[in-house]
Design a protein around this motif. Structure first.
Motif, PDB file in Angstrom:
ATOM      1  N   ILE A  36       0.840  -1.204   0.000  1.00  0.00           N
ATOM      2  CA  ILE A  36       0.000   0.000   0.000  1.00  0.00           C
ATOM      3  C   ILE A  36       0.873   1.252   0.000  1.00  0.00           C
ATOM      4  O   ILE A  36       0.620   2.205  -0.737  1.00  0.00           O
ATOM      5  CB  ILE A  36      -0.968  -0.016   1.196  1.00  0.00           C
ATOM      6  N   LEU A  37       1.915   1.253   0.820  1.00  0.00           N
ATOM      7  CA  LEU A  37       2.830   2.393   0.876  1.00  0.00           C
ATOM      8  C   LEU A  37       3.531   2.608  -0.462  1.00  0.00           C
ATOM      9  O   LEU A  37       3.634   3.740  -0.946  1.00  0.00           O
ATOM     10  CB  LEU A  37       3.860   2.194   1.988  1.00  0.00           C
ATOM     11  N   MET A  38       4.001   1.536  -1.079  1.00  0.00           N
ATOM     12  CA  MET A  38       4.670   1.657  -2.377  1.00  0.00           C
ATOM     13  C   MET A  38       3.698   2.144  -3.446  1.00  0.00           C
ATOM     14  O   MET A  38       4.069   2.945  -4.311  1.00  0.00           O
ATOM     15  CB  MET A  38       5.267   0.318  -2.784  1.00  0.00           C
ATOM     16  N   THR A  39       2.449   1.720  -3.382  1.00  0.00           N
ATOM     17  CA  THR A  39       1.431   2.183  -4.321  1.00  0.00           C
ATOM     18  C   THR A  39       1.230   3.685  -4.191  1.00  0.00           C
ATOM     19  O   THR A  39       1.154   4.405  -5.199  1.00  0.00           O
ATOM     20  CB  THR A  39       0.103   1.438  -4.083  1.00  0.00           C
ATOM     21  N   GLU A  40       1.169   4.180  -2.966  1.00  0.00           N
ATOM     22  CA  GLU A  40       1.018   5.624  -2.745  1.00  0.00           C
ATOM     23  C   GLU A  40       2.242   6.392  -3.224  1.00  0.00           C
ATOM     24  O   GLU A  40       2.132   7.468  -3.802  1.00  0.00           O
ATOM     25  CB  GLU A  40       0.758   5.911  -1.258  1.00  0.00           C
ATOM     26  N   MET A  41       3.431   5.817  -3.006  1.00  0.00           N
ATOM     27  CA  MET A  41       4.659   6.467  -3.480  1.00  0.00           C
ATOM     28  C   MET A  41       4.679   6.545  -5.003  1.00  0.00           C
ATOM     29  O   MET A  41       5.104   7.549  -5.576  1.00  0.00           O
ATOM     30  CB  MET A  41       5.891   5.712  -2.978  1.00  0.00           C
ATOM     31  N   LEU A  42       4.219   5.507  -5.675  1.00  0.00           N
ATOM     32  CA  LEU A  42       4.149   5.533  -7.133  1.00  0.00           C
ATOM     33  C   LEU A  42       3.197   6.615  -7.628  1.00  0.00           C
ATOM     34  O   LEU A  42       3.473   7.298  -8.613  1.00  0.00           O
ATOM     35  CB  LEU A  42       3.715   4.172  -7.669  1.00  0.00           C
ATOM     36  N   LYS A  43       2.066   6.771  -6.929  1.00  0.00           N
ATOM     37  CA  LYS A  43       1.111   7.826  -7.296  1.00  0.00           C
ATOM     38  C   LYS A  43       1.758   9.203  -7.188  1.00  0.00           C
ATOM     39  O   LYS A  43       1.660  10.030  -8.098  1.00  0.00           O
ATOM     40  CB  LYS A  43      -0.129   7.775  -6.404  1.00  0.00           C
ATOM     41  N   VAL A  44       2.440   9.437  -6.088  1.00  0.00           N
ATOM     42  CA  VAL A  44       3.103  10.727  -5.874  1.00  0.00           C
ATOM     43  C   VAL A  44       4.177  10.950  -6.937  1.00  0.00           C
ATOM     44  O   VAL A  44       4.298  12.045  -7.499  1.00  0.00           O
ATOM     45  CB  VAL A  44       3.710  10.798  -4.452  1.00  0.00           C
ATOM     46  N   PHE A  45       4.940   9.910  -7.234  1.00  0.00           N
ATOM     47  CA  PHE A  45       6.007  10.011  -8.226  1.00  0.00           C
ATOM     48  C   PHE A  45       5.459  10.371  -9.606  1.00  0.00           C
ATOM     49  O   PHE A  45       5.986  11.249 -10.288  1.00  0.00           O
ATOM     50  CB  PHE A  45       6.774   8.686  -8.282  1.00  0.00           C
ATOM     51  N   VAL A  46       4.393   9.704 -10.016  1.00  0.00           N
ATOM     52  CA  VAL A  46       3.812   9.946 -11.341  1.00  0.00           C
ATOM     53  C   VAL A  46       3.222  11.353 -11.436  1.00  0.00           C
ATOM     54  O   VAL A  46       3.425  12.055 -12.433  1.00  0.00           O
ATOM     55  CB  VAL A  46       2.750   8.873 -11.664  1.00  0.00           C
ATOM     56  N   VAL A  47       2.517  11.788 -10.403  1.00  0.00           N
ATOM     57  CA  VAL A  47       1.940  13.133 -10.415  1.00  0.00           C
ATOM     58  C   VAL A  47       3.046  14.183 -10.466  1.00  0.00           C
ATOM     59  O   VAL A  47       2.960  15.152 -11.234  1.00  0.00           O
ATOM     60  CB  VAL A  47       1.023  13.350  -9.185  1.00  0.00           C
ATOM     61  N   GLU A  48       4.087  13.990  -9.686  1.00  0.00           N
ATOM     62  CA  GLU A  48       5.190  14.948  -9.668  1.00  0.00           C
ATOM     63  C   GLU A  48       5.927  14.966 -11.005  1.00  0.00           C
ATOM     64  O   GLU A  48       6.303  16.032 -11.499  1.00  0.00           O
ATOM     65  CB  GLU A  48       6.161  14.625  -8.527  1.00  0.00           C
ATOM     66  N   ALA A  49       6.125  13.807 -11.609  1.00  0.00           N
ATOM     67  CA  ALA A  49       6.780  13.752 -12.919  1.00  0.00           C
ATOM     68  C   ALA A  49       5.946  14.489 -13.964  1.00  0.00           C
ATOM     69  O   ALA A  49       6.487  15.258 -14.773  1.00  0.00           O
ATOM     70  CB  ALA A  49       6.999  12.302 -13.343  1.00  0.00           C
ATOM     71  N   ALA A  50       4.646  14.287 -13.951  1.00  0.00           N
ATOM     72  CA  ALA A  50       3.770  14.967 -14.905  1.00  0.00           C
ATOM     73  C   ALA A  50       3.790  16.475 -14.683  1.00  0.00           C
ATOM     74  O   ALA A  50       3.841  17.258 -15.644  1.00  0.00           O
ATOM     75  CB  ALA A  50       2.352  14.425 -14.786  1.00  0.00           C
ATOM     76  N   ARG A  51       3.754  16.885 -13.420  1.00  0.00           N
ATOM     77  CA  ARG A  51       3.763  18.320 -13.112  1.00  0.00           C
ATOM     78  C   ARG A  51       5.063  18.980 -13.568  1.00  0.00           C
ATOM     79  O   ARG A  51       5.050  20.046 -14.180  1.00  0.00           O
ATOM     80  CB  ARG A  51       3.570  18.531 -11.608  1.00  0.00           C
ATOM     81  N   ARG A  52       6.184  18.331 -13.291  1.00  0.00           N
ATOM     82  CA  ARG A  52       7.477  18.900 -13.685  1.00  0.00           C
ATOM     83  C   ARG A  52       7.645  18.924 -15.202  1.00  0.00           C
ATOM     84  O   ARG A  52       8.188  19.877 -15.753  1.00  0.00           O
ATOM     85  CB  ARG A  52       8.621  18.124 -13.045  1.00  0.00           C
ATOM     86  N   ALA A  53       7.191  17.880 -15.877  1.00  0.00           N
ATOM     87  CA  ALA A  53       7.287  17.848 -17.335  1.00  0.00           C
ATOM     88  C   ALA A  53       6.405  18.928 -17.950  1.00  0.00           C
ATOM     89  O   ALA A  53       6.784  19.566 -18.929  1.00  0.00           O
ATOM     90  CB  ALA A  53       6.910  16.473 -17.866  1.00  0.00           C
ATOM     91  N   MET A  54       5.238  19.136 -17.367  1.00  0.00           N
ATOM     92  CA  MET A  54       4.344  20.186 -17.849  1.00  0.00           C
ATOM     93  C   MET A  54       4.990  21.557 -17.669  1.00  0.00           C
ATOM     94  O   MET A  54       4.949  22.406 -18.566  1.00  0.00           O
ATOM     95  CB  MET A  54       3.015  20.128 -17.094  1.00  0.00           C
ATOM     96  N   LYS A  55       5.611  21.778 -16.527  1.00  0.00           N
ATOM     97  CA  LYS A  55       6.287  23.047 -16.271  1.00  0.00           C
ATOM     98  C   LYS A  55       7.456  23.246 -17.241  1.00  0.00           C
ATOM     99  O   LYS A  55       7.662  24.350 -17.748  1.00  0.00           O
ATOM    100  CB  LYS A  55       6.783  23.077 -14.814  1.00  0.00           C
TER     101      LYS A  55
END
Length: 81
Positions: A36-55
């Protein structure tokens, strides 16, 4: 990103299997809490990657995010995680 954001979903079973692929001993198991913890970390990682790429794309005056933008943000993203 106006409006509602689509929910990012990773299947716990898939994450659990990915985790166990890297265990050296076949008897080693990942607890449900660890998955469950790793799943949440993956969610955070993907959202952050998308946000940074968009910026990055915005900084280059591009209308869309390309693989090139992800490649540019990836080294710092991996260092941050």
């Amino acid at each position: 990103m106006a409006g509602t954001q689509p929910e990012i979903i990773f299947k716990k079973e898939t994450v659990g299997k990915l985790l166990t692929l890297f265990f050296k001993d076949d008897k080693t198991k990942a607890s449900n809490d660890a998955v469950i913890l790793m799943t949440e970390m993956l969610k955070v990682f993907v959202v952050e990657a998308a946000r940074r790429a968009m910026k990055q794309a915005e900084n280059e005056d591009c209308g869309s995010v390309d693989l090139e933008h992800i490649e540019k943000i990836l080294p710092q993203l991996l260092l941050d995680f």
